[in-house]
Write a protein that holds these residues in place. Structure first.
Motif, PDB file in Angstrom:
ATOM      1  N   UNK A 672       5.388 -12.961   3.520  1.00 33.77           N
ATOM      2  CA  UNK A 672       4.866 -12.712   4.863  1.00 33.77           C
ATOM      3  C   UNK A 672       5.696 -13.420   5.926  1.00 33.77           C
ATOM      4  N   UNK A 673       6.201 -14.633   5.608  1.00 33.66           N
ATOM      5  CA  UNK A 673       7.047 -15.349   6.567  1.00 33.66           C
ATOM      6  C   UNK A 673       8.341 -14.606   6.848  1.00 33.66           C
ATOM      7  N   UNK A 674       8.762 -13.779   5.885  1.00 36.42           N
ATOM      8  CA  UNK A 674      10.007 -13.038   6.060  1.00 36.42           C
ATOM      9  C   UNK A 674       9.874 -11.787   6.904  1.00 36.42           C
ATOM     10  N   UNK A 693      -2.858  -1.862  -1.719  1.00 40.59           N
ATOM     11  CA  UNK A 693      -3.238  -3.148  -2.306  1.00 40.59           C
ATOM     12  C   UNK A 693      -2.091  -4.134  -2.165  1.00 40.59           C
ATOM     13  N   UNK A 694      -0.888  -3.660  -2.482  1.00 39.20           N
ATOM     14  CA  UNK A 694       0.294  -4.529  -2.383  1.00 39.20           C
ATOM     15  C   UNK A 694       0.574  -4.915  -0.943  1.00 39.20           C
ATOM     16  N   UNK A 695       0.404  -3.965  -0.027  1.00 37.37           N
ATOM     17  CA  UNK A 695       0.645  -4.226   1.383  1.00 37.37           C
ATOM     18  C   UNK A 695      -0.331  -5.275   1.908  1.00 37.37           C
ATOM     19  N   UNK A 701      -1.407 -12.546   4.830  1.00 38.45           N
ATOM     20  CA  UNK A 701      -0.797 -13.851   5.126  1.00 38.45           C
ATOM     21  C   UNK A 701       0.003 -13.819   6.432  1.00 38.45           C
ATOM     22  N   UNK A 702       0.114 -12.640   7.035  1.00 41.68           N
ATOM     23  CA  UNK A 702       0.854 -12.496   8.300  1.00 41.68           C
ATOM     24  C   UNK A 702      -0.132 -12.760   9.441  1.00 41.68           C
ATOM     25  N   UNK A 703       0.053 -13.843  10.189  1.00 42.71           N
ATOM     26  CA  UNK A 703      -0.986 -14.301  11.107  1.00 42.71           C
ATOM     27  C   UNK A 703      -0.827 -13.797  12.528  1.00 42.71           C
ATOM     28  N   UNK A 727      -7.037  -5.474   8.625  1.00 45.65           N
ATOM     29  CA  UNK A 727      -7.489  -4.912   9.891  1.00 45.65           C
ATOM     30  C   UNK A 727      -7.711  -5.959  10.981  1.00 45.65           C
ATOM     31  N   UNK A 728      -7.886  -7.196  10.607  1.00 48.90           N
ATOM     32  CA  UNK A 728      -8.063  -8.232  11.627  1.00 48.90           C
ATOM     33  C   UNK A 728      -6.781  -8.496  12.394  1.00 48.90           C
ATOM     34  N   UNK A 729      -5.639  -7.928  11.923  1.00 49.01           N
ATOM     35  CA  UNK A 729      -4.348  -8.136  12.581  1.00 49.01           C
ATOM     36  C   UNK A 729      -3.769  -6.852  13.168  1.00 49.01           C
TER      37      UNK A 729
END
Length: 953
Positions: A672-674, A693-695, A701-703, A727-729
């Motif tokens: 996610x940092x990448x 699922x993989x996505x 972890x992507x904030x 969905x929160x992002x």
């Protein structure tokens, strides 16, 4: 009489009704065009018109014309009834006497009731060969090969159609395919009239081979009415078995390597050459065709009698240089490119929809209690359910489910964590290894999985060594030499993980072997890389080379070379081989990640030293996170509307699948940092629900806030459910063309209204009805940040239209709504009209193709007199007439803010156009009024040439 000239057939019709006279005066024509005397003799013998002596006399003649002359002499000597029966046989056996069809039609021959009652036996070699092919293919396609191998199921009992979609050259959707017979339909989805090949593609395991087996079975049982007399089925990997020096003529390829005619092969082949359109070829698995031959200097083969290498024959068949006009169905995995000039249609297989999955469960488990229990487990485990959208994985899991139900009186031993593909294949391995154990009638096998794998370690190593050898070379068929070198024992071959092939290969008369599926070979390749202590880090990661960005590919060991097959149109050695596909590498990577995951550590430490596992796992995880970061950095960026957008490719999905397979939150966080963009575009990647699922595993972890475009994939409702952690992002959610139904719309409603940050919701071309429209309306009503809503080409009627219109009325942020291709009708249009009055923000509205007629159109026109926000209004393909045009003209005299009005393909005449043109004299804001495709003649349109804003043609 008519005399033949310049090769045309002679037609002679007597005035007399005498059949003897008819044969006499047309004797020359009959001698010239009867090539099959044996069939006639057989029928005359069968009905006691000929004696054995008569037959011997005919057969003793030295040449075919002499046989026909003697046959005619004998028939005429036996009287009118025999002569009439002779003509009756010629008329009934059309394939045997195809050249006499015009003559028989010309003379208008009609047999008497007596002759019609006589039996006509078809011993024609062509007809006999057709029956022989039907028997051959019917036998081979009757049963579906189970992954248990010791049990086969009737194809008819378990086959369920998958989702089939016609696509264009650019993979754009052209609509769904209703049935397998539509594959051969020449009226729909044709991309190139000169092309002859129907190209069926999809991911590994999606059902391409099963589709061809079903097609064969339909033809063999007479249920495929496509005018096909010859059906030849080849697996492309067979062509890799031939030696470099091997040559064949086309007749030998068809007859010696498929099905040899029982009678007169020369005559059958001659018929095929004359009428190639009566033949259908299916070639399965073009991506599995691998050769070390360089065909760049091999000439194309266009002569059917000229020997050539079998690969050249394959290429010449596909290109139409041989048997032009024959039908061809070709399958390959997604990403395999075939030159456009060869293609007639492209069909994308998308696997099981939720309804297909339920139907398949009922087929596989007729016991109601059992299939309901299975469906409950799938419903409770969305990730496993999404895996089952791929028919192969569904079949494998169902077989394991059946096994554990029978042996353990319970469900498969899967933990509460997310089920991965590796879990399923470990189940497969356990099931097959247990087959080698003695069975007791009174005691169940309660051996643990770890004990089962430990006991079968030697077998696993041998299978892995064989699999790895083939994977490194992109070979999928193994001769006896390779099998013996791997250390496989006779008992190992009986486990059911390999199947025998009697195809030309290095073993000669001995069988060759192949794994049951490419994915199984990849699984055992990965297993070997984990089990073998001699495998170092560099060797462990060699199949990850494709991930490396340009210029960094030398960082990992190279793949074995792929030499191009120039015979299908690629002439430069520098260009990529159009048949190259690397799913076998990618699945190996996927299973490697699963086997080295922390979840499998406890299991594998019984097979591999713990220090070796940790070393390999550490190297893999480091490589995964750095590869994803490097890959995303290498992609070009587009900066637009505050977004930094990247168009990711299927490789990105493979990376995500591998990361998900590790089930490591640490790897997910590093990945996610990448992600250094805030708009991920993953259109046309053939992503399935399991990919969601993989996505989600990485993106949760992507904030930061993120835009996600997944248009034109294969996600369905399970995929939407798997996206819940994201969905929160998500501010942009694009899920058009994804088979989403009302269930998916409900999930979207629950999630999007929870966070209220969505600005763009794209659900074009799905399967949403009025029920789902209510959920979408709730999103529109409650999410005041929503500016764009795309709902075109769903199944929304007036009821759903009313709900959406009411939500539109309450929204103060929405600027664009697309409703093209629904059926809201006049009632829905009136509701939208009410919402338009005084609306502060809506700038673009499409109600095209919505069955709107006079009343609805007039309501919309009146509403626009009280609207100053709308700039673009599309009403294309409705039922609007001059009355509506008059109302629109009145509106244009008032509304000075509307810029584009599209009334294309309606029922407006020159009278309505004149009213609109007059209204434009008082309107300075409108840019165009498009009226193409209405009831306006070219000469009538000339009157409005001076008004450039009126567009009629």
């Amino acid at each position: 009489m008519e005399k033949q000239g310049h090769g045309e057939m002679e037609i002679i019709s007597p005035d007399s009704r005498s059949r003897i006279k008819l044969l006499k005066i047309n004797r020359e024509l009959l001698v010239t065009h009867i090539h099959n005397t044996q069939c006639l003799v057989d029928n005359l013998l069968e009905n006691d018109y000929f004696s054995a002596e008569d037959a011997e006399i005919v057969c003793a003649c030295p040449t075919q014309p002499d046989k026909v002359r003697k046959l005619l002499d004998l028939v005429q000597s036996k009287g009118e009834e025999v002569s009439e029966f002779f003509l009756h046989v010629l008329q009934q056996l059309t394939d045997a006497f195809v050249d006499l069809r015009p003559w028989l039609l010309e003379i208008g021959f009609s047999p008497s009731p007596l002759i019609q009652s006589k039996a006509v036996v078809n011993t024609d070699p062509v007809s006999r060969y057709t029956q022989q092919l039907r028997h051959h293919l019917g036998r081979d396609s009757k049963f579906a090969l189970c992954y248990a191998q010791k049990e086969e199921r009737l194809l008819e009992a378990i086959y369920v159609d998958t989702v089939m979609e016609l696509v264009g050259f650019g993979h754009e959707s052209l609509g769904s395919l209703g049935s397998l017979a539509c594959l051969l339909d020449h009226t729909s989805g044709v991309l190139n009239e000169q092309g002859e090949t129907v190209f069926v593609f999809g991911d590994a395991g999606v059902g391409k081979s099963m589709l061809l087996q079903r097609l064969q079975n339909l033809w063999a049982t007479g249920r495929l009415d496509a005018g096909v007399k010859f059906f030849f089925h080849f697996r492309c990997r067979m062509f890799s078995c031939f030696k470099k020096s091997d040559t064949l003529c086309l007749q030998d390829l068809l007859f010696k390597h498929f099905c040899y005619p029982e009678q007169e092969p020369g005559e059958v082949f001659a018929f095929l050459l004359r009428f190639p359109h009566t033949a259908l070829f299916t070639f399965d698995g073009l991506d599995e065709l691998h050769s070390d031959l360089d065909l760049s200097h091999v000439p194309d083969s266009s002569c059917p009698g000229e020997p050539a290498h079998p690969l050249v024959l394959l290429a010449s068949l596909l290109s139409g240089r041989l048997l032009r006009g024959a039908g061809k169905v070709l399958t390959a995995r997604t990403g395999t490119e075939v030159p456009r000039r060869l293609l007639r249609k492209k069909v994308l297989l998308r696997g099981f929809s939720p309804s297909h999955l339920r139907a398949y469960a009922r087929r596989m488990f007729p016991e109601r209690a059992l299939h309901e229990r299975l469906l409950e487990q799938l419903e409770a485990n969305p990730n496993l359910c999404s895996l089952c959208a791929v028919p192969l994985f569904c079949w494998i899991f169902f077989r394991c489910f059946r096994h554990f139900q029978a042996t353990l009186d319970g469900s498969p031993r899967l933990s509460d964590r997310a089920v991965t593909l590796t879990d399923v294949f470990l189940l497969v391995t356990e099931v097959h290894l247990n087959r080698a154990q003695p069975r007791s009638l009174v005691q169940r096998n309660t051996r643990s999985r770890a004990a089962t794998l430990r006991a079968g370690r030697d077998t696993l190593c041998a299978l892995g060594q064989l699999a790895r050898w083939g994977t490194e070379r992109s070979l999928f068929v193994f001769g006896q030499e390779e099998v013996r070198a791997s250390g496989l024992q006779e008992g190992d071959l009986q486990l059911g993980l390999l199947r025998a092939l009697w195809e030309p290969g290095p073993g000669g008369d001995e069988p060759a072997y192949e794994f049951l599926h490419l994915t199984l070979q990849a699984f055992f390749t990965a297993f070997f890389l984990v089990l073998d202590d001699r495998v170092g880090t560099r060797e462990l990661l060699r199949f990850f080379q494709e991930w490396a960005p340009p210029g960094e590919s030398e960082a990992v060991s190279c793949y074995p070379p792929f030499l191009p097959l120039q015979c299908l149109g690629r002439s430069s050695l520098a260009k990529e081989d159009p048949f190259k596909k690397k799913d076998h590498f990618q699945f190996t990577n996927l299973f490697l990640c699963g086997l080295l995951s922390k979840a499998q550590q406890k299991l594998l430490r019984h097979l591999v030293p713990e220090a070796a596992l940790k070393r390999k796992r550490r190297a893999l995880w480091t490589h995964l996170s750095s590869s994803l970061r490097s890959y995303l950095k290498s992609l070009p960026r587009v900066h637009s509307d505050g977004f930094s957008q990247v168009q990711a490719m299927p490789t990105f999905l493979w990376m995500l699948r591998c990361i998900f397979e590790t089930q490591s939150q640490k790897v997910g966080q590093l990945a996610a940092r990448g992600i250094c963009a805030n708009y991920l575009k993953l259109t046309y990647c053939n992503a399935c629900s399991a990919d969601c699922s993989a996505l989600s595993f990485v993106l949760h972890h992507f904030h930061k806030r993120l835009a996600l475009d997944l248009d034109n994939n294969n996600l369905n409702d399970y995929g939407v459910r798997e996206l819940q952690p994201c969905f929160s992002r998500l501010t942009v959610v694009r899920l058009s063309v994804n088979q989403i139904t009302d269930g998916g719309a409900k999930v979207l409603c629950e999630e999007l209204t929870k966070y209220k940050i969505v600005t763009y919701l794209g659900l074009y071309s799905n399967q949403i009805t009025d029920v789902g429209a209510r959920y979408v309306a709730q999103v529109l009503d409650e999410c005041q940040s929503l500016t764009h809503l795309k709902l075109g080409k769903n199944k929304i009627t007036s009821e759903g239209g009313k709900c959406l219109a009411l939500a539109l009325k309450n929204s103060r942020s929405i600027s664009e709504i697309g409703m093209w291709g629904n059926r809201i009708g006049d009632e829905g249009a009136k509701a939208f009209a009410e919402a338009l009055q005084g609306h502060p923000s809506l700038a673009t509205l499409s109600l095209a193709s919505n069955s709107i007629s006079t009343e609805g159109g007039k309501s919309l026109a009146r509403a626009l007199q009280q609207n100053t926000s709308l700039r673009i209004f599309w009403l294309t393909k409705n039922e609007l007439n001059d009355e509506v045009a008059e109302s629109m003209a009145e509106m244009l005299k008032v509304n000075q803010t509307l810029q584009h009005l599209w009334l294309i393909q309606n029922q407006i005449t020159a009278k309505g156009v004149a009213q609109l043109a007059d209204a434009l004299q008082k309107n300075t804001g409108i840019t165009e009024v498009c009226l193409n495709g209405n009831l306006i003649k070219p000469e009538e349109a000339k009157v409005f040439e001076d008004e450039k804003r009126i567009v009629c043609f």
